[in-house]
Design a protein around this motif. Structure first.
Motif, PDB file in Angstrom:
ATOM      1  N   LEU A 184     -33.242   3.890  -3.191  1.00  0.00           N
ATOM      2  CA  LEU A 184     -33.783   5.107  -3.811  1.00  0.00           C
ATOM      3  C   LEU A 184     -32.859   5.615  -4.905  1.00  0.00           C
ATOM      4  CD1 LEU A 184     -35.228   7.127  -0.781  1.00  0.00           C
ATOM      5  CD2 LEU A 184     -36.503   6.439  -2.833  1.00  0.00           C
ATOM      6  N   ASN A 185     -31.566   5.493  -4.682  1.00  0.00           N
ATOM      7  CA  ASN A 185     -30.605   6.012  -5.645  1.00  0.00           C
ATOM      8  C   ASN A 185     -30.516   5.174  -6.917  1.00  0.00           C
ATOM      9  OD1 ASN A 185     -29.825   8.392  -4.377  1.00  0.00           O
ATOM     10  ND2 ASN A 185     -28.338   7.341  -3.076  1.00  0.00           N
ATOM     11  N   LEU A 186     -31.209   4.032  -6.940  1.00  0.00           N
ATOM     12  CA  LEU A 186     -31.286   3.220  -8.149  1.00  0.00           C
ATOM     13  C   LEU A 186     -32.474   3.601  -9.027  1.00  0.00           C
ATOM     14  CD1 LEU A 186     -30.500  -0.321  -6.683  1.00  0.00           C
ATOM     15  CD2 LEU A 186     -28.927   1.215  -7.889  1.00  0.00           C
ATOM     16  N   LEU A 187     -33.412   4.385  -8.476  1.00  0.00           N
ATOM     17  CA  LEU A 187     -34.618   4.743  -9.211  1.00  0.00           C
ATOM     18  C   LEU A 187     -34.346   5.909 -10.161  1.00  0.00           C
ATOM     19  CD1 LEU A 187     -37.418   4.640  -6.468  1.00  0.00           C
ATOM     20  CD2 LEU A 187     -36.739   2.838  -8.062  1.00  0.00           C
ATOM     21  N   ASP A 188     -34.972   5.844 -11.347  1.00  0.00           N
ATOM     22  CA  ASP A 188     -34.844   6.936 -12.321  1.00  0.00           C
ATOM     23  C   ASP A 188     -35.806   8.059 -11.956  1.00  0.00           C
ATOM     24  OD1 ASP A 188     -32.821   5.852 -13.880  1.00  0.00           O
ATOM     25  OD2 ASP A 188     -34.235   4.673 -15.069  1.00  0.00           O
ATOM     26  N   ILE A 189     -35.409   8.836 -10.958  1.00  0.00           N
ATOM     27  CA  ILE A 189     -36.188   9.974 -10.474  1.00  0.00           C
ATOM     28  C   ILE A 189     -35.244  11.121 -10.139  1.00  0.00           C
ATOM     29  CG2 ILE A 189     -38.133   8.643  -9.516  1.00  0.00           C
ATOM     30  CD1 ILE A 189     -36.753   8.886  -6.750  1.00  0.00           C
ATOM     31  N   GLN A 190     -35.815  12.305 -10.116  1.00  0.00           N
ATOM     32  CA  GLN A 190     -35.144  13.461  -9.525  1.00  0.00           C
ATOM     33  C   GLN A 190     -35.861  13.702  -8.198  1.00  0.00           C
ATOM     34  OE1 GLN A 190     -34.686  16.794 -12.442  1.00  0.00           O
ATOM     35  NE2 GLN A 190     -35.665  15.356 -13.866  1.00  0.00           N
ATOM     36  N   GLY A 191     -35.431  12.981  -7.179  1.00  0.00           N
ATOM     37  CA  GLY A 191     -36.167  12.958  -5.920  1.00  0.00           C
ATOM     38  C   GLY A 191     -35.623  13.930  -4.891  1.00  0.00           C
ATOM     39  N   THR A 192     -36.521  14.542  -4.152  1.00  0.00           N
ATOM     40  CA  THR A 192     -36.155  15.387  -3.016  1.00  0.00           C
ATOM     41  C   THR A 192     -36.894  14.889  -1.782  1.00  0.00           C
ATOM     42  OG1 THR A 192     -35.844  17.333  -4.411  1.00  0.00           O
ATOM     43  CG2 THR A 192     -36.123  17.723  -2.058  1.00  0.00           C
ATOM     44  N   VAL A 193     -36.160  14.633  -0.722  1.00  0.00           N
ATOM     45  CA  VAL A 193     -36.764  14.186   0.533  1.00  0.00           C
ATOM     46  C   VAL A 193     -37.385  15.398   1.225  1.00  0.00           C
ATOM     47  CG1 VAL A 193     -36.344  13.146   2.789  1.00  0.00           C
ATOM     48  CG2 VAL A 193     -35.115  12.300   0.777  1.00  0.00           C
ATOM     49  N   VAL A 194     -38.712  15.399   1.368  1.00  0.00           N
ATOM     50  CA  VAL A 194     -39.389  16.511   2.042  1.00  0.00           C
ATOM     51  C   VAL A 194     -39.833  16.120   3.453  1.00  0.00           C
ATOM     52  CG1 VAL A 194     -40.143  17.545  -0.128  1.00  0.00           C
ATOM     53  CG2 VAL A 194     -41.659  15.966   1.048  1.00  0.00           C
ATOM     54  N   ILE A 195     -39.998  14.836   3.685  1.00  0.00           N
ATOM     55  CA  ILE A 195     -40.234  14.297   5.033  1.00  0.00           C
ATOM     56  C   ILE A 195     -39.180  13.232   5.232  1.00  0.00           C
ATOM     57  CG2 ILE A 195     -41.818  13.021   6.532  1.00  0.00           C
ATOM     58  CD1 ILE A 195     -42.898  15.755   5.938  1.00  0.00           C
ATOM     59  N   GLY A 196     -38.237  13.476   6.157  1.00  0.00           N
ATOM     60  CA  GLY A 196     -37.130  12.547   6.319  1.00  0.00           C
ATOM     61  C   GLY A 196     -36.708  12.376   7.767  1.00  0.00           C
ATOM     62  N   GLU A 197     -35.437  12.090   7.926  1.00  0.00           N
ATOM     63  CA  GLU A 197     -34.904  11.777   9.252  1.00  0.00           C
ATOM     64  C   GLU A 197     -34.590  13.019  10.087  1.00  0.00           C
ATOM     65  OE1 GLU A 197     -33.698   8.172  10.591  1.00  0.00           O
ATOM     66  OE2 GLU A 197     -35.672   8.461   9.723  1.00  0.00           O
ATOM     67  N   GLY A 198     -34.767  14.189   9.506  1.00  0.00           N
ATOM     68  CA  GLY A 198     -34.480  15.425  10.240  1.00  0.00           C
ATOM     69  C   GLY A 198     -33.708  16.387   9.356  1.00  0.00           C
ATOM     70  N   GLU A 199     -33.258  17.481   9.940  1.00  0.00           N
ATOM     71  CA  GLU A 199     -32.481  18.469   9.203  1.00  0.00           C
ATOM     72  C   GLU A 199     -31.103  17.902   8.853  1.00  0.00           C
ATOM     73  OE1 GLU A 199     -33.758  21.258   8.242  1.00  0.00           O
ATOM     74  OE2 GLU A 199     -35.612  21.137   9.411  1.00  0.00           O
ATOM     75  N   ARG A 200     -30.453  18.527   7.888  1.00  0.00           N
ATOM     76  CA  ARG A 200     -29.179  18.011   7.385  1.00  0.00           C
ATOM     77  C   ARG A 200     -28.147  17.843   8.493  1.00  0.00           C
ATOM     78  NH1 ARG A 200     -26.073  19.908   1.901  1.00  0.00           N
ATOM     79  NH2 ARG A 200     -24.365  18.423   2.036  1.00  0.00           N
ATOM     80  N   ASP A 201     -28.094  18.789   9.430  1.00  0.00           N
ATOM     81  CA  ASP A 201     -27.089  18.697  10.488  1.00  0.00           C
ATOM     82  C   ASP A 201     -27.455  17.684  11.567  1.00  0.00           C
ATOM     83  OD1 ASP A 201     -29.206  20.128  11.463  1.00  0.00           O
ATOM     84  OD2 ASP A 201     -28.008  21.727  12.384  1.00  0.00           O
ATOM     85  N   GLU A 202     -28.677  17.139  11.488  1.00  0.00           N
ATOM     86  CA  GLU A 202     -29.115  16.140  12.464  1.00  0.00           C
ATOM     87  C   GLU A 202     -29.051  14.731  11.896  1.00  0.00           C
ATOM     88  OE1 GLU A 202     -33.100  17.280  13.271  1.00  0.00           O
ATOM     89  OE2 GLU A 202     -32.572  19.128  14.308  1.00  0.00           O
ATOM     90  N   ALA A 203     -29.109  14.594  10.574  1.00  0.00           N
ATOM     91  CA  ALA A 203     -29.200  13.278   9.949  1.00  0.00           C
ATOM     92  C   ALA A 203     -28.225  13.200   8.773  1.00  0.00           C
ATOM     93  CB  ALA A 203     -30.632  13.039   9.457  1.00  0.00           C
ATOM     94  N   PRO A 204     -27.255  12.289   8.838  1.00  0.00           N
ATOM     95  CA  PRO A 204     -26.284  12.186   7.751  1.00  0.00           C
ATOM     96  C   PRO A 204     -26.882  11.645   6.464  1.00  0.00           C
ATOM     97  CG  PRO A 204     -25.962  10.407   9.326  1.00  0.00           C
ATOM     98  CD  PRO A 204     -26.972  11.333   9.925  1.00  0.00           C
ATOM     99  N   MET A 205     -27.992  10.903   6.555  1.00  0.00           N
ATOM    100  CA  MET A 205     -28.618  10.332   5.369  1.00  0.00           C
ATOM    101  C   MET A 205     -30.124  10.494   5.433  1.00  0.00           C
ATOM    102  SD  MET A 205     -26.579   6.771   4.738  1.00  0.00           S
ATOM    103  CE  MET A 205     -24.808   6.732   4.480  1.00  0.00           C
ATOM    104  N   LEU A 206     -30.718  10.668   4.255  1.00  0.00           N
ATOM    105  CA  LEU A 206     -32.158  10.849   4.118  1.00  0.00           C
ATOM    106  C   LEU A 206     -32.675  12.017   4.959  1.00  0.00           C
ATOM    107  CD1 LEU A 206     -33.388   7.149   3.854  1.00  0.00           C
ATOM    108  CD2 LEU A 206     -33.031   8.815   2.015  1.00  0.00           C
ATOM    109  N   TYR A 207     -31.890  13.079   4.963  1.00  0.00           N
ATOM    110  CA  TYR A 207     -32.279  14.306   5.653  1.00  0.00           C
ATOM    111  C   TYR A 207     -33.226  15.109   4.755  1.00  0.00           C
ATOM    112  CZ  TYR A 207     -28.488  16.103   2.711  1.00  0.00           C
ATOM    113  OH  TYR A 207     -27.682  16.404   1.652  1.00  0.00           O
ATOM    114  N   ILE A 208     -33.956  16.022   5.372  1.00  0.00           N
ATOM    115  CA  ILE A 208     -34.882  16.874   4.625  1.00  0.00           C
ATOM    116  C   ILE A 208     -34.093  17.731   3.634  1.00  0.00           C
ATOM    117  CG2 ILE A 208     -36.575  18.729   4.812  1.00  0.00           C
ATOM    118  CD1 ILE A 208     -37.154  17.606   7.668  1.00  0.00           C
ATOM    119  N   GLY A 209     -34.484  17.659   2.369  1.00  0.00           N
ATOM    120  CA  GLY A 209     -33.787  18.384   1.316  1.00  0.00           C
ATOM    121  C   GLY A 209     -32.777  17.560   0.558  1.00  0.00           C
ATOM    122  N   GLU A 210     -32.491  16.359   1.030  1.00  0.00           N
ATOM    123  CA  GLU A 210     -31.531  15.506   0.321  1.00  0.00           C
ATOM    124  C   GLU A 210     -32.092  15.098  -1.042  1.00  0.00           C
ATOM    125  OE1 GLU A 210     -29.019  11.302   0.801  1.00  0.00           O
ATOM    126  OE2 GLU A 210     -30.096  12.140   2.524  1.00  0.00           O
TER     127      GLU A 210
END
Length: 323
Positions: free
Chosen positions: A51-77
């Motif tokens: 994902l970080n190779l894509l030319d986008i300004q991306g926000t994860v809205v459905i992900g692995e959970g809240e930031r404190d629950e998921a170190p990567m691909l968390y909601i809002g990342e």
């Protein structure tokens, strides 16, 4: 002020397929190994890197959970290079971690992308879901109907008997009454142990899967992913969030949801054009699982765009080096 960058779904679609393929390939060594967490983490890491190779300004809205629950691909990342269009991303790096660990059918890597602000920010709660394939009158079935009434209405619309209808249901104790209502019509039930994104997608290809309708309660984030797929393939879907306690109602409030009883249609969960990719990890009725041969890994990916209704099946034969 710079002009707003257009969501170039055609150009982004192949990149999205690569994201899905990378996650599947990364989990290949963990199929059947009994380690759900390791399989999920491998898929997460690979998906994030791509994902970080894509030319986008991306926000994860459905992900692995809240930031404190998921170190990567968390909601809002935020993901992507920071160039290009602003987009919402819904993902499940490994839909069916248990299926992967046990080498059971229908484990997938799944991701959807749409313009910023157009995917429902569904909290991590349950959603009551109902889905059918394309070709039926609008609202021929509804969440307000009983399971029995849904089967009868769909059979009438299809021009068949209720015994000719097959319903896909997640096998859980909470669905016992619903299963009883469905079976009282003579309809068949395809029970699945996990993976209700695949369960909903089955409805869109009834001639292949034999499944006419999906119903039952599962994760709300997966509901948004399933709605994204149906928006590309055609079909109708409805979802209503369900809450077991105040903590879950608080999650909805945090996600900006104020009407807790609202029933969302497919196009209310996904309000603009969307692109969707799913790659098979284990064999299933939608796509084939990862195939191994000396020096190679082969994956199959379903890549779809709602704007055109295009559905591509892509085979990727990837050379691998011995470790």
């Amino acid at each position: 002020m710079a002009d707003k960058v257009v969501f170039a779904d055609r150009l982004l679609s192949l990149g999205l397929a690569r994201v899905s393929e990378a996650a599947a390939t990364a989990s290949a060594d963990l199929v059947g190994r009994g380690d759900e967490k390791a399989a999920d983490q491998a898929a997460v890491n690979a998906m994030r890197d791509q994902l970080n190779l894509l030319d986008i300004q991306g926000t994860v809205v459905i992900g692995e959970g809240e930031r404190d629950e998921a170190p990567m691909l968390y909601i809002g990342e935020e993901v992507g290079t920071g160039e290009g269009p602003a987009v919402d991303i819904a993902l499940d790096p490994l839909e069916g971690t248990t299926l992967t660990a046990k080498d059971m059918p229908n484990a997938l890597t799944v991701i959807a992308m749409a313009p910023r602000g157009t995917l429902l920010h569904a909290p991590d709660v349950y959603m009551e879901k109902l889905a059918i394939g394309p070709g039926y009158p609008k609202d021929v079935v509804s969440l307000d109907m009983s399971p029995k009434e849904r089967v009868e209405a769909l059979a009438k619309a299809k021009g068949c008997e209720t015994k000719d209808i097959t319903v896909c249901v997640l096998e859980r104790p909470r669905h016992e009454d619903m299963i009883e209502g469905i079976r009282s019509t003579g309809a068949a039930i395809r029970l699945i142990t996990d993976g209700d994104v695949a369960g909903v997608i089955h409805c869109a290809e009834a001639e292949i899967t034999g499944i006419d309708m999906y119903m039952g309660r599962g994760g709300a984030p997966e509901g948004v992913l399933a709605a994204s797929a149906l928006k590309c393939m055609g079909g109708q879907m409805w979802g209503q969030l369900t809450f077991r306690n105040d903590d879950e109602r608080g999650r909805a409030a945090k996600a900006g949801i104020t009407d807790l009883d609202r029933i969302y249609s497919r196009d209310e969960m996904v309000t603009a054009d969307v692109i969707f990719a799913a790659t098979g990890v284990t064999d299933g009725s939608i796509v084939s699982g990862i195939k191994r041969e000396p020096g190679w890994l082969t994956t199959e990916t379903l890549l779809m765009r709602s704007k055109t209704g295009s559905v591509r099946r892509m085979i990727y034969r990837n050379p691998v080096t011995a470790k």
